[in-house]
Enzyme design. Structure first.
Site, PDB file in Angstrom:
ATOM      1  CG  ASN A 261     -19.020  57.560 -47.243  1.00 26.89           C
ATOM      2  OD1 ASN A 261     -18.379  56.545 -47.544  1.00 26.89           O
ATOM      3  ND2 ASN A 261     -18.608  58.393 -46.304  1.00 26.89           N
TER       4      ASN A 261
ATOM      5  CE1 TYR B 114     -19.950  48.970 -41.091  1.00 24.79           C
ATOM      6  CE2 TYR B 114     -19.158  46.883 -41.969  1.00 24.79           C
ATOM      7  CZ  TYR B 114     -19.200  48.268 -42.015  1.00 24.79           C
ATOM      8  OH  TYR B 114     -18.491  48.942 -42.999  1.00 24.79           O
TER       9      TYR B 114
ATOM     10  CB  SER C  26     -16.001  65.270 -41.547  1.00 19.31           C
ATOM     11  OG  SER C  26     -16.708  64.190 -40.986  1.00 19.31           O
TER      12      SER C  26
ATOM     13  CE  LYS D 131     -21.755  49.787 -44.039  1.00 19.02           C
ATOM     14  NZ  LYS D 131     -21.942  51.140 -44.622  1.00 19.02           N
TER      15      LYS D 131
HETATM   16  P1  NAP Z   1     -14.921  56.963 -41.033  1.00 18.63           P
HETATM   17  O1  NAP Z   1     -13.516  57.337 -41.338  1.00 18.63           O
HETATM   18  O2  NAP Z   1     -15.267  56.521 -39.656  1.00 18.63           O
HETATM   19  O3  NAP Z   1     -15.861  58.204 -41.431  1.00 18.63           O
HETATM   20  C1  NAP Z   1     -17.236  58.128 -41.243  1.00 18.63           C
HETATM   21  C2  NAP Z   1     -17.892  59.397 -41.742  1.00 18.63           C
HETATM   22  O4  NAP Z   1     -19.307  59.278 -41.534  1.00 18.63           O
HETATM   23  C3  NAP Z   1     -17.437  60.637 -40.981  1.00 18.63           C
HETATM   24  O5  NAP Z   1     -17.385  61.731 -41.867  1.00 18.63           O
HETATM   25  C4  NAP Z   1     -18.557  60.834 -39.947  1.00 18.63           C
HETATM   26  O6  NAP Z   1     -18.752  62.180 -39.548  1.00 18.63           O
HETATM   27  C5  NAP Z   1     -19.748  60.382 -40.769  1.00 18.63           C
HETATM   28  N1  NAP Z   1     -20.886  59.998 -39.935  1.00 18.63           N
HETATM   29  C6  NAP Z   1     -20.925  59.082 -38.932  1.00 18.63           C
HETATM   30  N2  NAP Z   1     -22.161  59.025 -38.404  1.00 18.63           N
HETATM   31  C7  NAP Z   1     -22.918  59.939 -39.088  1.00 18.63           C
HETATM   32  C8  NAP Z   1     -24.263  60.341 -39.016  1.00 18.63           C
HETATM   33  N3  NAP Z   1     -25.112  59.814 -38.136  1.00 18.63           N
HETATM   34  N4  NAP Z   1     -24.701  61.303 -39.864  1.00 18.63           N
HETATM   35  C9  NAP Z   1     -23.861  61.865 -40.760  1.00 18.63           C
HETATM   36  N5  NAP Z   1     -22.578  61.507 -40.881  1.00 18.63           N
HETATM   37  C10 NAP Z   1     -22.112  60.561 -40.047  1.00 18.63           C
HETATM   38  O7  NAP Z   1     -15.447  55.798 -41.999  1.00 18.63           O
HETATM   39  P2  NAP Z   1     -14.824  55.221 -43.373  1.00 18.63           P
HETATM   40  O8  NAP Z   1     -13.869  54.131 -43.029  1.00 18.63           O
HETATM   41  O9  NAP Z   1     -14.382  56.324 -44.254  1.00 18.63           O
HETATM   42  O10 NAP Z   1     -16.126  54.515 -43.999  1.00 18.63           O
HETATM   43  C11 NAP Z   1     -17.026  55.197 -44.872  1.00 18.63           C
HETATM   44  C12 NAP Z   1     -18.089  54.216 -45.342  1.00 18.63           C
HETATM   45  O11 NAP Z   1     -17.467  53.101 -45.986  1.00 18.63           O
HETATM   46  C13 NAP Z   1     -18.907  53.625 -44.194  1.00 18.63           C
HETATM   47  O12 NAP Z   1     -20.249  53.463 -44.617  1.00 18.63           O
HETATM   48  C14 NAP Z   1     -18.249  52.276 -43.957  1.00 18.63           C
HETATM   49  O13 NAP Z   1     -19.133  51.355 -43.386  1.00 18.63           O
HETATM   50  C15 NAP Z   1     -17.862  51.895 -45.374  1.00 18.63           C
HETATM   51  N6  NAP Z   1     -16.756  50.920 -45.434  1.00 18.63           N
HETATM   52  C16 NAP Z   1     -15.509  51.220 -44.943  1.00 18.63           C
HETATM   53  C17 NAP Z   1     -14.491  50.267 -45.060  1.00 18.63           C
HETATM   54  C18 NAP Z   1     -13.096  50.533 -44.555  1.00 18.63           C
HETATM   55  O14 NAP Z   1     -12.249  49.638 -44.650  1.00 18.63           O
HETATM   56  N7  NAP Z   1     -12.781  51.722 -44.056  1.00 18.63           N
HETATM   57  C19 NAP Z   1     -14.738  49.032 -45.655  1.00 18.63           C
HETATM   58  C20 NAP Z   1     -16.014  48.773 -46.138  1.00 18.63           C
HETATM   59  C21 NAP Z   1     -17.010  49.735 -46.039  1.00 18.63           C
HETATM   60  P3  NAP Z   1     -17.996  62.767 -38.207  1.00 18.63           P
HETATM   61  O15 NAP Z   1     -16.535  62.871 -38.591  1.00 18.63           O
HETATM   62  O16 NAP Z   1     -18.621  64.094 -37.996  1.00 18.63           O
HETATM   63  O17 NAP Z   1     -18.251  61.771 -37.135  1.00 18.63           O
END
Ligand code: NAP
Length: 248
Positions: A91, A156, A15, A160
Site C-alpha cells: 500500500n 505517479y 501509519s 501505478k
Molecule cells: P498517505 O495518507 O499519504 O499515506 C501513505 C502511507 O505510506 C503512510 O503510512 C506513509 O508512512 C507510508 N509510506 C510512504 N513512503 C513510504 C516508504 N518509502 N516506505 C514505507 N512506507 C511509506 O496515502 P494514502 O492516500 O492513504 O494512499 C495509500 C495508497 O493508496 C498509496 O499507494 C496511494 O498511491 C494509493 N491511492 C490513494 C488514493 C487517494 O485518493 N488517497 C487514490 C488512489 C490510490 P509515513 O506516515 O511514515 O510517511
C-alpha cells in the site's frame, strides 16, 4: 468468525490514510497484522495499541519499502515474531506531482522507487514463504491514474501502471502454486488530505462520479478484505477499480 481468522497479514504504509484503515479492518476480521511506516512513529505505535485492543497480534515496523535489503530484513523479522505470513498488501505510496515540463529527474526516480520498486522488493521478500506453504494472497495498491493517466502526474501514473503489469506477471508465474496477485485501483478517496482542499472543487469531483460521492478508506479496506480472504480464492491477475464507477 472473521473472514481473516488465523491469517497473518503485512500491510505497508499503515501509519496514515488508506493503509491504516486496511490494518484496522483486517484486525476486525480476525487477522494478526504486521504493518510498516516510514517516519510517522507516534501514529504507528497508537495503531499498534489499537489493534492489540481488538484482541489480535499486531506490530508496527519502521521500514522503508523502497529499499530491497530493508524489505528482506522486515519479512524475516515478521516470520520470527508472528510465525508465518499469508497476506501482503503493498500500500505504501507517495506523490510528487508536476507537469512534465517542470518534473525533475529526482522526483521521477523517487516516485518510481517508493511506489513501484517497493512492490518488487516486498514481493521478492515474501515469495519464498508463500511458495513453501503453497498459498498466499498479494494485493497491490494502484490507482485509477495508473489505468487512465493524469496530467501533472506522469511519474505517479507510470508507477501505478507499472504495478498492474508487475502484478499480472506474478499472477501468471505463481498461479500454479496457489499464490494470487491482484491490484486495487482506488478512485477519489476522501482523506485528511482532501479535507484541506477547496470544498467547491471537491464537490465538483463528487458530482462527476456515478455514485455521487468520494470513496472512504473503509471502501478500499473492505475490497482488500475480499481479495485477501478465501472468498476470492479463484480470483488472480485482476484489477479491481474501487472508484464509484469513475472509469465506467
Ligand atoms: P498517505 O495518507 O499519504 O499515506 C501513505 C502511507 O505510506 C503512510 O503510512 C506513509 O508512512 C507510508 N509510506 C510512504 N513512503 C513510504 C516508504 N518509502 N516506505 C514505507 N512506507 C511509506 O496515502 P494514502 O492516500 O492513504 O494512499 C495509500 C495508497 O493508496 C498509496 O499507494 C496511494 O498511491 C494509493 N491511492 C490513494 C488514493 C487517494 O485518493 N488517497 C487514490 C488512489 C490510490 P509515513 O506516515 O511514515 O510517511
Amino acid at each position: 468468525m472473521g473472514l481473516l481468522q488465523d491469517k497473518i497479514a503485512l500491510v505497508t504504509g499503515a501509519s496514515r490514510g488508506i493503509g491504516q484503515e486496511i490494518a484496522r479492518e483486517f484486525a476486525r476480521q480476525g487477522a494478526a497484522v504486521a504493518f510498516t511506516y516510514n517516519s510517522s512513529e507516534a501514529p504507528a505505535l497508537a495503531l499498534e495499541a489499537e489493534l492489540q485492543q481488538l484482541g489480535v497480534q499486531a506490530k508496527a515496523y519502521k521500514s522503508n519499502a523502497a529499499f530491497f535489503d530493508q524489505a528482506e530484513a522486515l519479512v524475516k523479522d515478521i516470520i520470527t515474531d508472528f510465525g508465518g505470513l499469508h497476506i501482503l498488501v503493498n500500500n505504501a505510496g507517495i506523490t510528487k506531482d508536476n507537469l512534465l515540463m517542470r518534473m525533475s529527474e529526482e522526483d521521477f526516480d523517487k516516485v518510481i522507487q517508493v511506489n513501484l520498486k517497493s512492490v518488487f522488493n516486498m514481493t521478492k521478500a515474501v515469495q519464498r514463504t508463500f511458495l513453501k506453504q503453497r498459498s498466499g494472497s498479494m494485493i497491490h495498491m494502484s490507482s485509477v491514474v495508473g489505468v487512465k493517466g493524469n496530467a501533472g502526474q506522469a511519474n505517479y501514473a507510470a508507477s501505478k501502471a507499472g504495478i498492474i503489469g508487475f502484478s499480472k506477471s506474478v499472477a501468471l508465474e505463481l498461479g500454479s502454486r496457489n499464490i494470487r496477485s491482484n491490484v486495487i485501483a482506488p478512485g477519489f478517496i476522501e482523506t485528511e488530505m482532501t479535507d484541506k482542499l477547496n470544498p467547491d472543487v471537491v464537490q465538483s469531483w463528487r458530482d462527476g462520479i456515478p455514485l455521487k460521492r468520494g470513496g472512504s478508506p473503509l471502501d478500499v479496506a473492505q475490497s482488500c478484505v475480499f481479495l485477501a480472504s478465501d472468498l476470492s480464492a479463484y480470483i488472480t491477475g485482476q484489477v479491481l477499480n474501487v472508484d464509484g464507477g469513475m472509469l465506467t
